[in-house]
Design a protein around this motif. Sequence first.
Motif, PDB file in Angstrom:
ATOM      1  N   ALA A 150      39.356 -15.892 -20.260  1.00 12.62           N
ATOM      2  CA  ALA A 150      39.310 -15.807 -18.805  1.00 12.62           C
ATOM      3  C   ALA A 150      39.589 -14.397 -18.307  1.00 12.62           C
ATOM      4  O   ALA A 150      39.749 -14.181 -17.111  1.00 12.62           O
ATOM      5  CB  ALA A 150      40.320 -16.773 -18.191  1.00 12.62           C
ATOM      6  N   SER A 151      39.626 -13.429 -19.232  1.00 10.30           N
ATOM      7  CA  SER A 151      39.787 -12.024 -18.851  1.00 10.30           C
ATOM      8  C   SER A 151      38.495 -11.269 -19.189  1.00 10.30           C
ATOM      9  O   SER A 151      37.556 -11.838 -19.746  1.00 10.30           O
ATOM     10  CB  SER A 151      40.973 -11.397 -19.593  1.00 10.30           C
ATOM     11  OG  SER A 151      40.686 -11.293 -20.982  1.00 10.30           O
ATOM     12  N   TYR A 152      38.452  -9.985 -18.860  1.00 14.64           N
ATOM     13  CA  TYR A 152      37.277  -9.161 -19.135  1.00 14.64           C
ATOM     14  C   TYR A 152      37.431  -8.612 -20.550  1.00 14.64           C
ATOM     15  O   TYR A 152      38.178  -7.646 -20.784  1.00 14.64           O
ATOM     16  CB  TYR A 152      37.176  -8.039 -18.114  1.00 14.64           C
ATOM     17  CG  TYR A 152      35.914  -7.204 -18.229  1.00 14.64           C
ATOM     18  CD1 TYR A 152      34.655  -7.793 -18.176  1.00 14.64           C
ATOM     19  CD2 TYR A 152      35.980  -5.813 -18.381  1.00 14.64           C
ATOM     20  CE1 TYR A 152      33.498  -7.036 -18.276  1.00 14.64           C
ATOM     21  CE2 TYR A 152      34.837  -5.043 -18.470  1.00 14.64           C
ATOM     22  CZ  TYR A 152      33.593  -5.657 -18.421  1.00 14.64           C
ATOM     23  OH  TYR A 152      32.448  -4.902 -18.519  1.00 14.64           O
ATOM     24  N   LEU A 153      36.741  -9.204 -21.494  1.00 10.47           N
ATOM     25  CA  LEU A 153      36.964  -8.914 -22.905  1.00 10.47           C
ATOM     26  C   LEU A 153      36.724  -7.453 -23.296  1.00 10.47           C
ATOM     27  O   LEU A 153      37.462  -6.922 -24.131  1.00 10.47           O
ATOM     28  CB  LEU A 153      36.118  -9.857 -23.766  1.00 10.47           C
ATOM     29  CG  LEU A 153      36.511 -11.344 -23.669  1.00 10.47           C
ATOM     30  CD1 LEU A 153      35.645 -12.194 -24.587  1.00 10.47           C
ATOM     31  CD2 LEU A 153      37.981 -11.551 -23.990  1.00 10.47           C
ATOM     32  N   PRO A 154      35.714  -6.752 -22.726  1.00 12.28           N
ATOM     33  CA  PRO A 154      35.552  -5.345 -23.123  1.00 12.28           C
ATOM     34  C   PRO A 154      36.795  -4.489 -22.859  1.00 12.28           C
ATOM     35  O   PRO A 154      37.020  -3.499 -23.554  1.00 12.28           O
ATOM     36  CB  PRO A 154      34.365  -4.874 -22.265  1.00 12.28           C
ATOM     37  CG  PRO A 154      33.569  -6.116 -22.028  1.00 12.28           C
ATOM     38  CD  PRO A 154      34.597  -7.202 -21.873  1.00 12.28           C
ATOM     39  N   GLU A 155      37.602  -4.868 -21.864  1.00 10.65           N
ATOM     40  CA  GLU A 155      38.810  -4.094 -21.559  1.00 10.65           C
ATOM     41  C   GLU A 155      40.079  -4.762 -22.065  1.00 10.65           C
ATOM     42  O   GLU A 155      41.023  -4.072 -22.472  1.00 10.65           O
ATOM     43  CB  GLU A 155      38.926  -3.874 -20.044  1.00 10.65           C
ATOM     44  CG  GLU A 155      37.852  -2.964 -19.478  1.00 10.65           C
ATOM     45  CD  GLU A 155      37.990  -2.770 -17.975  1.00 10.65           C
ATOM     46  OE1 GLU A 155      38.924  -3.346 -17.365  1.00 10.65           O
ATOM     47  OE2 GLU A 155      37.160  -2.053 -17.403  1.00 10.65           O
ATOM     48  N   ASP A 156      40.135  -6.087 -22.019  1.00 10.08           N
ATOM     49  CA  ASP A 156      41.393  -6.791 -22.292  1.00 10.08           C
ATOM     50  C   ASP A 156      41.333  -7.711 -23.505  1.00 10.08           C
ATOM     51  O   ASP A 156      42.299  -8.419 -23.787  1.00 10.08           O
ATOM     52  CB  ASP A 156      41.788  -7.622 -21.064  1.00 10.08           C
ATOM     53  CG  ASP A 156      42.001  -6.759 -19.831  1.00 10.08           C
ATOM     54  OD1 ASP A 156      42.705  -5.745 -19.942  1.00 10.08           O
ATOM     55  OD2 ASP A 156      41.461  -7.102 -18.762  1.00 10.08           O
ATOM     56  N   GLY A 157      40.235  -7.698 -24.236  1.00  8.33           N
ATOM     57  CA  GLY A 157      40.051  -8.631 -25.341  1.00  8.33           C
ATOM     58  C   GLY A 157      41.017  -8.465 -26.490  1.00  8.33           C
ATOM     59  O   GLY A 157      41.204  -9.397 -27.269  1.00  8.33           O
ATOM     60  N   GLN A 158      41.630  -7.303 -26.606  1.00  8.70           N
ATOM     61  CA  GLN A 158      42.577  -7.069 -27.698  1.00  8.70           C
ATOM     62  C   GLN A 158      44.016  -7.048 -27.215  1.00  8.70           C
ATOM     63  O   GLN A 158      44.907  -6.555 -27.910  1.00  8.70           O
ATOM     64  CB  GLN A 158      42.241  -5.736 -28.388  1.00  8.70           C
ATOM     65  CG  GLN A 158      40.832  -5.650 -28.951  1.00  8.70           C
ATOM     66  CD  GLN A 158      40.515  -6.774 -29.921  1.00  8.70           C
ATOM     67  OE1 GLN A 158      41.323  -7.068 -30.805  1.00  8.70           O
ATOM     68  NE2 GLN A 158      39.359  -7.401 -29.770  1.00  8.70           N
ATOM     69  N   THR A 159      44.263  -7.588 -26.023  1.00 11.63           N
ATOM     70  CA  THR A 159      45.618  -7.567 -25.466  1.00 11.63           C
ATOM     71  C   THR A 159      46.565  -8.394 -26.323  1.00 11.63           C
ATOM     72  O   THR A 159      46.322  -9.584 -26.538  1.00 11.63           O
ATOM     73  CB  THR A 159      45.620  -8.126 -24.031  1.00 11.63           C
ATOM     74  OG1 THR A 159      44.716  -7.367 -23.234  1.00 11.63           O
ATOM     75  CG2 THR A 159      47.014  -8.041 -23.423  1.00 11.63           C
ATOM     76  N   PRO A 160      47.660  -7.797 -26.813  1.00  7.65           N
ATOM     77  CA  PRO A 160      48.642  -8.586 -27.564  1.00  7.65           C
ATOM     78  C   PRO A 160      49.236  -9.677 -26.681  1.00  7.65           C
ATOM     79  O   PRO A 160      49.390  -9.497 -25.479  1.00  7.65           O
ATOM     80  CB  PRO A 160      49.709  -7.542 -27.941  1.00  7.65           C
ATOM     81  CG  PRO A 160      49.020  -6.215 -27.851  1.00  7.65           C
ATOM     82  CD  PRO A 160      48.010  -6.367 -26.748  1.00  7.65           C
ATOM     83  N   ALA A 161      49.557 -10.804 -27.270  1.00  4.89           N
ATOM     84  CA  ALA A 161      50.147 -11.960 -26.580  1.00  4.89           C
ATOM     85  C   ALA A 161      49.174 -12.634 -25.626  1.00  4.89           C
ATOM     86  O   ALA A 161      49.569 -13.408 -24.760  1.00  4.89           O
ATOM     87  CB  ALA A 161      51.428 -11.585 -25.838  1.00  4.89           C
TER      88      ALA A 161
END
Length: 388
Positions: A128-139
């Motif tokens: 539900a986030s923008y994967l190109p920018e936030d797809g690797q966000t920890p947690a």
Amino acid sequence: MSASIIGWAHTSFGKKEESIEEMVVAVAREALAHARIEAEDVDEIYLGHYNAGFSPQDFTASLVLQADPALRFKPTTRVENACATGSAAVHQAAKAIAAKAARVVLVVGVEQMTRTPGSEIGANLLKASYLPEDGQTPAGFAGVFGKIAGAYFQRHGDQSDALARIAAKNHRNGVENPYAQMRKDFGFEFCRNESEKNPYVAGPLKRTDCSLVSDGAAALVLADLDTAMASERAVLLRSLAHAQDFLPMSKRDILAFEGCSVAWRQALDKARLTLDDLSFVETHDCFTIAELIEYEAMGLTKPGEGARAILEGWTEKSGKLPVNPSGGLKAKGHPIGATGVSMHALSAMQVCGEAPAGMQIKNATLGGIFNMGGAAVANYVSVLERIR
């Protein structure tokens, strides 16, 4: 808006043994019985179900038909808009009635999250986030809101006391909600302090700042005005608003929740009301920082001053605008597809004076709902008023 809620049903939220099909069938039957509507009189059906990998069974709209053979061949549509999926289904149903395409509409929201391995839950929610920018966000999605909380602290100062007060308020309210997943009053000190049982999860967010992984379902029966006025109860959807914003957080000021502000302004303007007219609000506290920013976005406080609303008791059940008397997502749980439908069902109970005794807001007449998908991307506001 001409649509009214005339019946509802709600499972408890938590770790459920029932399957998605069983939950859907149960609440559909209960809502129709509560509304005193026969299945053959339903004109249309909407199912809110996010899924995103939580359920092996996809293409779930037709599961509602299992509730009664008379529902066979009714037009049935699954609706999805991230964590606002349930409200999206409610709004679509109301539009069908407003367009005179339907007289009676059944709405069901459902999700089953707890059967998913823990390692996959974060990845599913991160969709539900923008994967190109936030797809690797920890947690996962907690990490996204951890970044939002960190940025808010940097701009407006440490808000740890305010977030702990929000968590404590919602857990205290949840004790009185028989549908809530966690009915325990943790108190301010537990929510405020890091401990083995309340560790930091992402940025300044601790476990008590995060909503619960949950299973559950809720259902509503909506009807046109003529049908509603002949029913036992009628809760008018006095106004509805939906504002969709950019998905990438980099394209907006993520601390402003501008889509939330737009939706609230539109809904209140349509209803010819101000925030002061509302008896209570159910708002989308997926994380405590979200509720804090929503105080500002709905116009309860100025930007950067959201802490004042909770620290001065404005949003307590006894305050000038009770927020999340149900316990919110924080205590009630957040089975994604069911959440928005649940908010409408519990708010309808409030304005009808039919909420559980300890949860009931005295003399509630007007209720506001804000349900959010993603990080203030899909923004839905509803204003409810009992007319019968």
